[in-house]
Design a protein around this motif. Structure first.
Motif, PDB file in Angstrom:
ATOM      1  N   ARG A 141       1.028  -1.215   0.267  1.00 34.98           N
ATOM      2  CA  ARG A 141       0.360  -0.264   0.284  1.00 34.98           C
ATOM      3  C   ARG A 141       0.710   1.293   0.127  1.00 34.98           C
ATOM      4  O   ARG A 141       0.635   2.155  -0.886  1.00 34.98           O
ATOM      5  CB  ARG A 141      -0.980  -0.002   1.301  1.00 34.98           C
ATOM      6  N   TYR A 142       1.942   0.868   0.514  1.00 39.69           N
ATOM      7  CA  TYR A 142       2.836   2.474   0.795  1.00 39.69           C
ATOM      8  C   TYR A 142       4.398   2.174   0.401  1.00 39.69           C
ATOM      9  O   TYR A 142       4.743   0.973   0.832  1.00 39.69           O
ATOM     10  CB  TYR A 142       3.310   2.541   2.260  1.00 39.69           C
ATOM     11  N   VAL A 143       4.409   2.299  -0.697  1.00 40.93           N
ATOM     12  CA  VAL A 143       5.531   2.231  -1.431  1.00 40.93           C
ATOM     13  C   VAL A 143       6.016   3.516  -1.320  1.00 40.93           C
ATOM     14  O   VAL A 143       6.284   5.070  -1.354  1.00 40.93           O
ATOM     15  CB  VAL A 143       5.821   1.065  -2.849  1.00 40.93           C
ATOM     16  N   VAL A 144       7.870   3.669  -0.832  1.00 38.48           N
ATOM     17  CA  VAL A 144       8.884   5.071  -1.004  1.00 38.48           C
ATOM     18  C   VAL A 144       9.226   4.602  -2.362  1.00 38.48           C
ATOM     19  O   VAL A 144      10.027   3.751  -2.581  1.00 38.48           O
ATOM     20  CB  VAL A 144      10.239   4.663  -0.020  1.00 38.48           C
ATOM     21  N   GLN A 145       8.951   5.636  -3.003  1.00 40.25           N
ATOM     22  CA  GLN A 145       9.215   5.677  -4.692  1.00 40.25           C
ATOM     23  C   GLN A 145      10.508   5.817  -5.138  1.00 40.25           C
ATOM     24  O   GLN A 145      11.064   5.128  -5.879  1.00 40.25           O
ATOM     25  CB  GLN A 145       8.030   6.370  -5.393  1.00 40.25           C
ATOM     26  N   ASN A 146      11.347   6.920  -3.934  1.00 39.63           N
ATOM     27  CA  ASN A 146      12.669   7.551  -4.194  1.00 39.63           C
ATOM     28  C   ASN A 146      12.470   8.037  -2.684  1.00 39.63           C
ATOM     29  O   ASN A 146      11.411   8.231  -1.712  1.00 39.63           O
ATOM     30  CB  ASN A 146      12.943   8.315  -5.099  1.00 39.63           C
ATOM     31  N   PRO A 147      14.020   8.274  -2.089  1.00 34.52           N
ATOM     32  CA  PRO A 147      14.379   8.482  -1.120  1.00 34.52           C
ATOM     33  C   PRO A 147      13.306  10.153  -0.632  1.00 34.52           C
ATOM     34  O   PRO A 147      12.561  10.210   0.537  1.00 34.52           O
ATOM     35  CB  PRO A 147      15.631   9.134  -1.024  1.00 34.52           C
ATOM     36  N   GLN A 148      12.805  10.877  -1.412  1.00 35.86           N
ATOM     37  CA  GLN A 148      11.743  11.778  -1.335  1.00 35.86           C
ATOM     38  C   GLN A 148      10.505  11.945  -1.851  1.00 35.86           C
ATOM     39  O   GLN A 148       9.781  13.094  -2.790  1.00 35.86           O
ATOM     40  CB  GLN A 148      12.165  12.925  -2.003  1.00 35.86           C
ATOM     41  N   LEU A 149       9.993  10.381  -2.224  1.00 37.08           N
ATOM     42  CA  LEU A 149       8.811  10.405  -2.486  1.00 37.08           C
ATOM     43  C   LEU A 149       7.617   9.335  -2.260  1.00 37.08           C
ATOM     44  O   LEU A 149       7.905   8.248  -2.416  1.00 37.08           O
ATOM     45  CB  LEU A 149       9.267  10.473  -4.135  1.00 37.08           C
ATOM     46  N   LEU A 150       7.165   9.606  -1.963  1.00 32.15           N
ATOM     47  CA  LEU A 150       5.767   8.458  -1.923  1.00 32.15           C
ATOM     48  C   LEU A 150       4.925   8.287  -2.473  1.00 32.15           C
ATOM     49  O   LEU A 150       4.508   8.823  -2.824  1.00 32.15           O
ATOM     50  CB  LEU A 150       5.514   8.980   0.102  1.00 32.15           C
ATOM     51  N   ARG A 151       4.645   6.410  -2.949  1.00 31.49           N
ATOM     52  CA  ARG A 151       3.765   6.130  -3.366  1.00 31.49           C
ATOM     53  C   ARG A 151       2.482   5.418  -2.666  1.00 31.49           C
ATOM     54  O   ARG A 151       3.188   4.214  -1.617  1.00 31.49           O
ATOM     55  CB  ARG A 151       4.541   5.224  -4.686  1.00 31.49           C
ATOM     56  N   VAL A 152       1.247   5.827  -3.104  1.00 34.90           N
ATOM     57  CA  VAL A 152       0.553   4.919  -2.131  1.00 34.90           C
ATOM     58  C   VAL A 152      -0.601   4.676  -2.879  1.00 34.90           C
ATOM     59  O   VAL A 152      -1.199   5.223  -3.624  1.00 34.90           O
ATOM     60  CB  VAL A 152      -0.484   5.833  -0.999  1.00 34.90           C
ATOM     61  N   SER A 153      -1.544   3.207  -2.835  1.00 32.27           N
ATOM     62  CA  SER A 153      -2.215   2.583  -3.464  1.00 32.27           C
ATOM     63  C   SER A 153      -3.689   2.632  -2.994  1.00 32.27           C
ATOM     64  O   SER A 153      -3.958   2.824  -1.706  1.00 32.27           O
ATOM     65  CB  SER A 153      -1.784   1.572  -4.053  1.00 32.27           C
ATOM     66  N   LEU A 154      -4.741   2.924  -3.585  1.00 35.17           N
ATOM     67  CA  LEU A 154      -5.963   3.196  -2.739  1.00 35.17           C
ATOM     68  C   LEU A 154      -6.693   1.973  -4.025  1.00 35.17           C
ATOM     69  O   LEU A 154      -7.531   1.989  -4.772  1.00 35.17           O
ATOM     70  CB  LEU A 154      -6.261   4.662  -3.042  1.00 35.17           C
ATOM     71  N   ALA A 155      -7.482   1.118  -2.719  1.00 40.10           N
ATOM     72  CA  ALA A 155      -7.845   0.542  -3.431  1.00 40.10           C
ATOM     73  C   ALA A 155      -9.984   0.460  -3.283  1.00 40.10           C
ATOM     74  O   ALA A 155     -10.851  -0.735  -3.362  1.00 40.10           O
ATOM     75  CB  ALA A 155      -8.078  -0.869  -2.934  1.00 40.10           C
ATOM     76  N   GLY A 156     -10.033   1.649  -2.777  1.00 39.13           N
ATOM     77  CA  GLY A 156     -11.541   1.941  -3.248  1.00 39.13           C
ATOM     78  C   GLY A 156     -12.484   1.426  -1.572  1.00 39.13           C
ATOM     79  O   GLY A 156     -13.677   1.864  -0.752  1.00 39.13           O
ATOM     80  N   GLN A 157     -11.266   1.060  -0.701  1.00 36.55           N
ATOM     81  CA  GLN A 157     -11.828   0.767   0.966  1.00 36.55           C
ATOM     82  C   GLN A 157     -11.119   2.072   1.446  1.00 36.55           C
ATOM     83  O   GLN A 157     -11.949   2.332   1.865  1.00 36.55           O
ATOM     84  CB  GLN A 157     -11.138  -0.491   0.875  1.00 36.55           C
ATOM     85  N   ASP A 158     -10.375   2.073   2.382  1.00 36.03           N
ATOM     86  CA  ASP A 158      -9.349   2.614   3.224  1.00 36.03           C
ATOM     87  C   ASP A 158      -8.990   4.003   2.979  1.00 36.03           C
ATOM     88  O   ASP A 158      -8.172   4.228   1.559  1.00 36.03           O
ATOM     89  CB  ASP A 158      -8.376   1.971   4.187  1.00 36.03           C
ATOM     90  N   ASP A 159      -9.885   5.239   2.933  1.00 31.28           N
ATOM     91  CA  ASP A 159      -9.105   5.963   2.831  1.00 31.28           C
ATOM     92  C   ASP A 159      -7.734   6.455   3.482  1.00 31.28           C
ATOM     93  O   ASP A 159      -6.951   6.010   4.367  1.00 31.28           O
ATOM     94  CB  ASP A 159      -9.743   6.988   2.899  1.00 31.28           C
ATOM     95  N   ILE A 160      -7.063   7.251   2.438  1.00 35.14           N
ATOM     96  CA  ILE A 160      -5.551   7.910   3.445  1.00 35.14           C
ATOM     97  C   ILE A 160      -5.833   9.347   3.545  1.00 35.14           C
ATOM     98  O   ILE A 160      -6.478  10.529   2.687  1.00 35.14           O
ATOM     99  CB  ILE A 160      -4.656   8.056   1.894  1.00 35.14           C
ATOM    100  N   LEU A 161      -5.310  10.310   4.898  1.00 37.45           N
ATOM    101  CA  LEU A 161      -4.740  11.264   4.945  1.00 37.45           C
ATOM    102  C   LEU A 161      -3.788  11.753   4.981  1.00 37.45           C
ATOM    103  O   LEU A 161      -2.651  11.427   5.184  1.00 37.45           O
ATOM    104  CB  LEU A 161      -5.564  11.405   6.442  1.00 37.45           C
TER     105      LEU A 161
END
Length: 251
Positions: free
Chosen positions: A16-36
């Motif tokens: 769900r959470y992936v550090v794309q590079n040291p200064q960029l975060l990638r978050v996957s949303l599947a329509g269930q749990d929201d991200i703040l």
């Protein structure tokens, strides 16, 4: 078209959470749990993703006004992938368990909406307020993405080895630790900084857990102030929202 830039293509992962590079975060949303996430922290997204301001209760607004501690968040929901960043700071994903984590809200980039946050006071040995007097306690089970200025230092705290850190450099610590705010001063007045060393207030941690320290004592700039007046509030003029990024093609 060819370029070394294509070496920085998005990472493929089921996490769900992936550090794309040291200064960029990638978050996957599947329509269930929201991200703040921190307001304005989205830099790109793919898919059917919506963004909405997160409601703050009257109690949260009063606490924010009184302590200066709290989170300005937006809610991200839908199905897709969202990329977050803030001032090219280094990003770290932390799993919060039942022990909880205490953090300076200025270093929170994103968190699971299932987590609970509460502003708490940090005890001062001398009753003098300063940096670190109020912090944010995060409890529940989920993930939090933290930011640091540079690569941080994770220090283990044990009953026979306590840790002290500059109050301006500490980012987060285990909520179960006992904390004291103090100044190891040799001056007659504790309100003075330590002679001419430039060192001031520090937090001491006792118990079992961790303390996360960044290699900087400067807080990142947050929420650039918009000028006064109705025109500025609507982004018009040099003091408006569009005037914050001078020289930007979209200004």
């Amino acid at each position: 078209m060819q370029s070394p830039l294509f070496n920085h293509a998005e990472q493929q992962s089921q996490e769900r959470y992936v550090v794309q590079n040291p200064q960029l975060l990638r978050v996957s949303l599947a329509g269930q749990d929201d991200i703040l996430a921190r307001k304005g922290a989205m830099v790109a997204y793919q898919g059917l993703v919506d963004f909405d301001g997160e409601y703050q209760s009257s109690n949260q607004r009063r606490t924010r006004s009184r302590t200066g501690e709290g989170l300005d968040l937006m809610r991200c929901f839908g199905q897709g992938t969202v990329y977050f960043a803030n001032l090219a700071q280094y990003i770290h994903v932390v799993d919060v368990d039942q022990d909880g984590m205490t953090v300076d809200s200025a270093y929170v980039l994103a968190l699971d909406s299932t987590l609970h946050t509460e502003v708490i006071a940090v005890d001062s040995q001398y009753g003098v307020s300063g940096t670190g007097k109020y912090q944010l306690n995060i409890t529940g089970r989920g993930k939090v993405a933290l930011m640091t200025s540079g690569q941080p230092l994770m220090m283990q705290v044990t009953p026979d080895k306590y840790v002290s850190a500059d109050a301006d450099a500490i980012v987060a610590w285990s909520s179960g630790l006992r904390v004291q705010m103090q100044a190891q001063t040799h001056n007659a007045s504790v309100r003075r900084r330590r002679g001419d060393t430039g060192e001031g207030w520090e937090l001491s941690f006792l118990g079992t857990g961790f303390a996360l320290v960044q290699p900087s004592e400067v807080m990142p700039p947050q929420n650039a102030a918009i000028g006064q007046g109705i025109a500025a509030q609507y982004g018009v003029g040099g003091n408006g929202a569009h005037g914050q990024n001078q020289g930007n093609v979209w200004s």
